[in-house]
Design an enzyme around this catalytic site. Structure first.
Site, PDB file in Angstrom:
ATOM      1  N   GLY A 118      33.556  30.535  43.521  1.00 10.45           N
ATOM      2  CA  GLY A 118      33.719  31.334  42.317  1.00 10.45           C
ATOM      3  C   GLY A 118      34.979  30.915  41.591  1.00 10.45           C
ATOM      4  N   THR A 121      38.146  29.637  43.791  1.00  8.36           N
ATOM      5  CA  THR A 121      37.876  28.367  44.489  1.00  8.36           C
ATOM      6  C   THR A 121      37.710  27.222  43.503  1.00  8.36           C
ATOM      7  OG1 THR A 121      36.790  29.640  46.208  1.00  8.36           O
ATOM      8  CG2 THR A 121      36.284  27.295  46.148  1.00  8.36           C
ATOM      9  N   ASP A 143      30.043  38.426  41.561  1.00  5.67           N
ATOM     10  CA  ASP A 143      30.601  39.037  40.343  1.00  5.67           C
ATOM     11  C   ASP A 143      29.986  38.456  39.068  1.00  5.67           C
ATOM     12  OD1 ASP A 143      32.210  40.412  42.056  1.00  5.67           O
ATOM     13  OD2 ASP A 143      34.064  39.367  41.564  1.00  5.67           O
TER      14      ASP A 143
HETATM   15  O1  F6P Z   1      34.728  38.055  44.289  1.00 11.08           O
HETATM   16  C1  F6P Z   1      33.778  38.641  45.095  1.00 11.08           C
HETATM   17  C2  F6P Z   1      34.242  39.979  45.607  1.00 11.08           C
HETATM   18  O2  F6P Z   1      33.208  40.510  46.405  1.00 11.08           O
HETATM   19  C3  F6P Z   1      34.668  40.978  44.532  1.00 11.08           C
HETATM   20  O3  F6P Z   1      33.589  41.617  43.916  1.00 11.08           O
HETATM   21  C4  F6P Z   1      35.530  41.917  45.331  1.00 11.08           C
HETATM   22  O4  F6P Z   1      36.470  42.546  44.517  1.00 11.08           O
HETATM   23  C5  F6P Z   1      36.208  41.006  46.310  1.00 11.08           C
HETATM   24  O5  F6P Z   1      35.393  39.862  46.429  1.00 11.08           O
HETATM   25  C6  F6P Z   1      36.399  41.626  47.676  1.00 11.08           C
HETATM   26  O6  F6P Z   1      37.135  40.753  48.459  1.00 11.08           O
HETATM   27  P1  F6P Z   1      37.397  40.937  50.037  1.00 11.08           P
HETATM   28  O7  F6P Z   1      36.235  40.285  50.732  1.00 11.08           O
HETATM   29  O8  F6P Z   1      38.664  40.209  50.241  1.00 11.08           O
HETATM   30  O9  F6P Z   1      37.463  42.399  50.327  1.00 11.08           O
END
Ligand code: F6P
Length: 361
Positions: A118, A121, A143
């Site tokens: 995303g 990265t 997202d």
């Molecule tokens: O970017 C993808 C995502 O799932 C977002 O929607 C969310 O805010 C974040 O990653 C959550 O990250 P983590 O896995 O670090 O809790």
């Protein structure tokens, strides 16, 4: 068959369904069509900081992974090679490990790297490509906030989870005559909340892109009650900016660690006689088996990314635009974050069927 090459494949950032399907497509098309060798880089760019962890991927090693969620390569969304955490004299500090990543590519004999990721990265990939690394990107993020592609891998599967959750919440909300507040992922952009909310028949959808008031949300709930509806579903994206004040003008209390769904439920209780329950879908949205759409998209993206490498079209990302797979510059895809357009056709349709966005009385 062209000249024998070795390519690397890496998955970075938050995982999602469809990553394994993309890895499989890359391995199979690179091997079957071109006879190339493929190295799996593990745990995002960590694998280039610690190349001894990397391993060769073969047709056998990707057998059976098409329907599996997650990524067989592992991933990280908390370590950046440009500011990599290292321990020095018992203290953790950060170090620029990007030259080490380029050196690891040479050490592993990798000619080009396919980066499935995303925003975060692919931003790292773009920086590495500016340093001379041969990189091709594949867009993935639940997202769905990358530019220059109509959709990113994983979004559709996340929508299935979101829609299914709302379907389930409707029946329990109806039985208990309750208001259910359900929080969906989306740090900056409200794509899952919007499309998931529309697909699930939500009554109110709150997005980071559309400022709202608690008063307007409560007015929407009252309008439903006036027509005899005894339950309501409110979908809220995790990235919304909560209003400072409740419907009665009181400051909205927020406890550290509270999810926006909890805070919102608390504020709504003040203006509704209904019982209000909050739930957070969280990482459920990133788990499970990819949808048919994501499996097909992963296959198309994966094969197209190998094709880009074979054409030496580095610094590009595969993309889906108007139903067709093409390629776009990485730099254009990563910034700015692609937000929901408040004037979009989906949004207008949602308003037309009576969904409130909390921005109008
Ligand atoms: O970017 C993808 C995502 O799932 C977002 O929607 C969310 O805010 C974040 O990653 C959550 O990250 P983590 O896995 O670090 O809790």
């Amino acid at each position: 068959m062209g000249q024998m090459r070795t390519i690397g494949v890496v998955t970075g950032g938050g995982d999602c369904p469809g990553l394994n399907a993309a890895i499989r497509a890359i391995v199979r098309s690179a091997k079957l069509e071109l006879g190339w060798r493929i190295i799996g880089v593990t745990d995002g760019f960590d694998g280039l900081v610690h190349p001894e962890q990397c391993r060769e991927l073969t047709i056998e090693s990707v057998r059976g992974i098409l329907p599996r969620g997650g990524t067989i390569l592992g991933s990280t969304n908390s370590r950046d090679p440009f500011a990599y955490p290292v321990k020095e004299n018992g203290r953790t500090t950060t170090k620029d490990c990007s030259p080490r990543c380029l050196e690891a590519m040479r050490q592993l004999g990798i000619d080009a790297l396919i980066v499935i990721g995303g925003n975060g990265t692919l931003t790292i990939a773009h920086r590495l490509s500016q340093m001379g690394m041969k990189v091709v990107g594949v867009p993935k993020t639940i997202d769905n906030d990358l530019q220059l592609t109509d959709v990113s891998l994983g979004f559709d599967s996340a929508l299935h989870v979101a829609m299914d959750a709302i379907d389930r919440l409707h029946t329990t909300a109806e039985s208990h005559h309750r208001v259910m507040v359900v929080e969906m992922m989306g740090r900056d952009a409200g794509w899952i909340a919007l499309d998931g909310g529309v697909a699930g028949g939500a009554d109110v959808i709150l997005l980071p892109e559309i400022p709202f008031t608690i008063e307007n949300v409560c007015a929407a709930l009252r309008r439903r009650e006036a027509t005899g509806r005894t339950s309501s579903i409110i979908v809220v994206a995790e990235g919304v900016k909560l209003p400072e004040r409740s419907a009665s003008g009181k400051p909205i209390p927020k406890q550290p660690g509270d999810h926006v769904a909890d805070t919102l439920a608390h504020a709504i209780r003040e203006c509704s006689e209904k019982e209000v329950r909050a739930m957070v879908l969280g990482h459920m949205q990133r788990g499970g088996s990819p949808s048919p759409f994501d499996r097909v998209l992963a296959t198309r993206f994966g094969a197209a990314s190998v094709d880009l490498v074979s054409k030496e079209a580095y610094g590009q990302m595969v993309s889906l635009q108007g139903g067709k797979i093409g390629s776009v510059p990485l730099a254009g895809a990563i910034s700015p974050v692609r937000l929901v357009d408040a004037e979009s056709e989906t949004l207008r349709a949602a308003r037309a069927v009576g969904i409130s966005f909390g921005d109008r009385p």
